[in-house]
Design a protein around this motif. Structure first.
Motif, PDB file in Angstrom:
ATOM      1  N   MET A   1       0.851  -1.171   0.000  1.00  0.00           N
ATOM      2  CA  MET A   1       0.000   0.000   0.000  1.00  0.00           C
ATOM      3  C   MET A   1       0.897   1.233   0.000  1.00  0.00           C
ATOM      4  O   MET A   1       1.925   1.258   0.646  1.00  0.00           O
ATOM      5  CB  MET A   1      -0.910   0.022   1.219  1.00  0.00           C
ATOM      6  N   THR A   2       0.468   2.254  -0.717  1.00  0.00           N
ATOM      7  CA  THR A   2       1.206   3.502  -0.809  1.00  0.00           C
ATOM      8  C   THR A   2       0.453   4.580  -0.048  1.00  0.00           C
ATOM      9  O   THR A   2      -0.762   4.693  -0.156  1.00  0.00           O
ATOM     10  CB  THR A   2       1.362   3.929  -2.282  1.00  0.00           C
ATOM     11  N   THR A   3       1.190   5.381   0.724  1.00  0.00           N
ATOM     12  CA  THR A   3       0.597   6.502   1.439  1.00  0.00           C
ATOM     13  C   THR A   3       1.041   7.785   0.756  1.00  0.00           C
ATOM     14  O   THR A   3       2.227   7.975   0.478  1.00  0.00           O
ATOM     15  CB  THR A   3       1.057   6.510   2.917  1.00  0.00           C
ATOM     16  N   LEU A   4       0.097   8.664   0.473  1.00  0.00           N
ATOM     17  CA  LEU A   4       0.378   9.935  -0.185  1.00  0.00           C
ATOM     18  C   LEU A   4       0.132  11.074   0.798  1.00  0.00           C
ATOM     19  O   LEU A   4      -0.673  10.958   1.712  1.00  0.00           O
ATOM     20  CB  LEU A   4      -0.512  10.103  -1.413  1.00  0.00           C
ATOM     21  N   THR A   5       0.819  12.191   0.582  1.00  0.00           N
ATOM     22  CA  THR A   5       0.664  13.370   1.435  1.00  0.00           C
ATOM     23  C   THR A   5      -0.129  14.437   0.689  1.00  0.00           C
ATOM     24  O   THR A   5       0.129  14.696  -0.481  1.00  0.00           O
ATOM     25  CB  THR A   5       2.050  13.928   1.822  1.00  0.00           C
ATOM     26  N   VAL A   6      -1.066  15.045   1.376  1.00  0.00           N
ATOM     27  CA  VAL A   6      -1.870  16.120   0.804  1.00  0.00           C
ATOM     28  C   VAL A   6      -1.216  17.444   1.192  1.00  0.00           C
ATOM     29  O   VAL A   6      -0.917  17.677   2.358  1.00  0.00           O
ATOM     30  CB  VAL A   6      -3.322  16.072   1.334  1.00  0.00           C
ATOM     31  N   THR A   7      -0.982  18.309   0.197  1.00  0.00           N
ATOM     32  CA  THR A   7      -0.375  19.615   0.456  1.00  0.00           C
ATOM     33  C   THR A   7      -1.395  20.562   1.083  1.00  0.00           C
ATOM     34  O   THR A   7      -2.597  20.254   1.132  1.00  0.00           O
ATOM     35  CB  THR A   7       0.158  20.252  -0.844  1.00  0.00           C
ATOM     36  N   ALA A   8      -0.925  21.710   1.531  1.00  0.00           N
ATOM     37  CA  ALA A   8      -1.806  22.716   2.120  1.00  0.00           C
ATOM     38  C   ALA A   8      -2.846  23.197   1.112  1.00  0.00           C
ATOM     39  O   ALA A   8      -3.931  23.634   1.494  1.00  0.00           O
ATOM     40  CB  ALA A   8      -0.974  23.900   2.615  1.00  0.00           C
ATOM     41  N   ARG A   9      -2.532  23.092  -0.167  1.00  0.00           N
ATOM     42  CA  ARG A   9      -3.475  23.504  -1.218  1.00  0.00           C
ATOM     43  C   ARG A   9      -4.396  22.360  -1.642  1.00  0.00           C
ATOM     44  O   ARG A   9      -5.161  22.487  -2.602  1.00  0.00           O
ATOM     45  CB  ARG A   9      -2.701  24.028  -2.418  1.00  0.00           C
ATOM     46  N   GLY A  10      -4.307  21.209  -0.985  1.00  0.00           N
ATOM     47  CA  GLY A  10      -5.192  20.082  -1.280  1.00  0.00           C
ATOM     48  C   GLY A  10      -4.750  19.244  -2.460  1.00  0.00           C
ATOM     49  O   GLY A  10      -5.542  18.511  -3.044  1.00  0.00           O
ATOM     50  N   ARG A  11      -3.478  19.319  -2.806  1.00  0.00           N
ATOM     51  CA  ARG A  11      -2.969  18.563  -3.950  1.00  0.00           C
ATOM     52  C   ARG A  11      -2.199  17.332  -3.500  1.00  0.00           C
ATOM     53  O   ARG A  11      -1.610  17.309  -2.432  1.00  0.00           O
ATOM     54  CB  ARG A  11      -2.056  19.452  -4.793  1.00  0.00           C
ATOM     55  N   VAL A  12      -2.242  16.325  -4.365  1.00  0.00           N
ATOM     56  CA  VAL A  12      -1.536  15.072  -4.124  1.00  0.00           C
ATOM     57  C   VAL A  12      -0.696  14.774  -5.364  1.00  0.00           C
ATOM     58  O   VAL A  12      -1.174  14.926  -6.486  1.00  0.00           O
ATOM     59  CB  VAL A  12      -2.533  13.915  -3.884  1.00  0.00           C
ATOM     60  N   THR A  13       0.535  14.359  -5.158  1.00  0.00           N
ATOM     61  CA  THR A  13       1.403  13.989  -6.276  1.00  0.00           C
ATOM     62  C   THR A  13       1.513  12.468  -6.326  1.00  0.00           C
ATOM     63  O   THR A  13       1.830  11.832  -5.322  1.00  0.00           O
ATOM     64  CB  THR A  13       2.810  14.602  -6.108  1.00  0.00           C
ATOM     65  N   LEU A  14       1.231  11.912  -7.502  1.00  0.00           N
ATOM     66  CA  LEU A  14       1.374  10.471  -7.689  1.00  0.00           C
ATOM     67  C   LEU A  14       2.766  10.190  -8.249  1.00  0.00           C
ATOM     68  O   LEU A  14       3.186  10.813  -9.219  1.00  0.00           O
ATOM     69  CB  LEU A  14       0.310   9.948  -8.653  1.00  0.00           C
ATOM     70  N   ARG A  15       3.456   9.261  -7.633  1.00  0.00           N
ATOM     71  CA  ARG A  15       4.800   8.906  -8.082  1.00  0.00           C
ATOM     72  C   ARG A  15       4.754   8.226  -9.447  1.00  0.00           C
ATOM     73  O   ARG A  15       3.738   7.674  -9.865  1.00  0.00           O
ATOM     74  CB  ARG A  15       5.465   7.972  -7.066  1.00  0.00           C
ATOM     75  N   GLU A  16       5.879   8.272 -10.125  1.00  0.00           N
ATOM     76  CA  GLU A  16       5.989   7.726 -11.472  1.00  0.00           C
ATOM     77  C   GLU A  16       5.610   6.241 -11.513  1.00  0.00           C
ATOM     78  O   GLU A  16       4.952   5.788 -12.445  1.00  0.00           O
ATOM     79  CB  GLU A  16       7.407   7.929 -11.998  1.00  0.00           C
ATOM     80  N   ASP A  17       6.013   5.473 -10.510  1.00  0.00           N
ATOM     81  CA  ASP A  17       5.699   4.038 -10.511  1.00  0.00           C
ATOM     82  C   ASP A  17       4.185   3.795 -10.410  1.00  0.00           C
ATOM     83  O   ASP A  17       3.661   2.850 -10.996  1.00  0.00           O
ATOM     84  CB  ASP A  17       6.451   3.297  -9.406  1.00  0.00           C
TER      85      ASP A  17
END
Length: 91
Positions: A1-17
């Motif tokens: 499972m992958t955990t992502l971080t939400v920025t202060a602006r509500g954005r999430v970056t998906l890694r290339e993999d």
């Protein structure tokens, strides 16, 4: 499972993999389905039939020959002349 971080602006970056696993290319679209239990389903938003699929079907099928549009038109006219009116329904 992958955990992502939400920025202060509500954005999430998906890694290339992750993008590669989903089959998402730069400029591609993502479909997000919100489920009733607070979960979400993320998937690539691919058109039903894309040129990429057509290319994949046709890859390696040709003999490498290229024809101009005039040559293609001539071949169609020749095939039509050889076929005559056979196969045409009569009213």
């Amino acid at each position: 499972m992958t955990t992502l971080t939400v920025t202060a602006r509500g954005r999430v970056t998906l890694r290339e993999d992750i993008l590669k696993h989903l089959g998402i290319l730069p400029g591609g679209r993502i479909r997000l389905k919100l489920l009733p239990d607070g979960r979400a389903e993320l998937m690539a938003d691919h058109p039903e039939h894309s040129w990429r699929q057509v290319y994949g079907i046709l890859a390696g099928k040709g003999n490498g020959a290229c024809c101009s549009i005039d040559e293609i038109g001539d071949a169609i006219a020749e095939a039509g002349a050889e076929a005559g009116t056979s196969g045409l329904g009569r009213s």
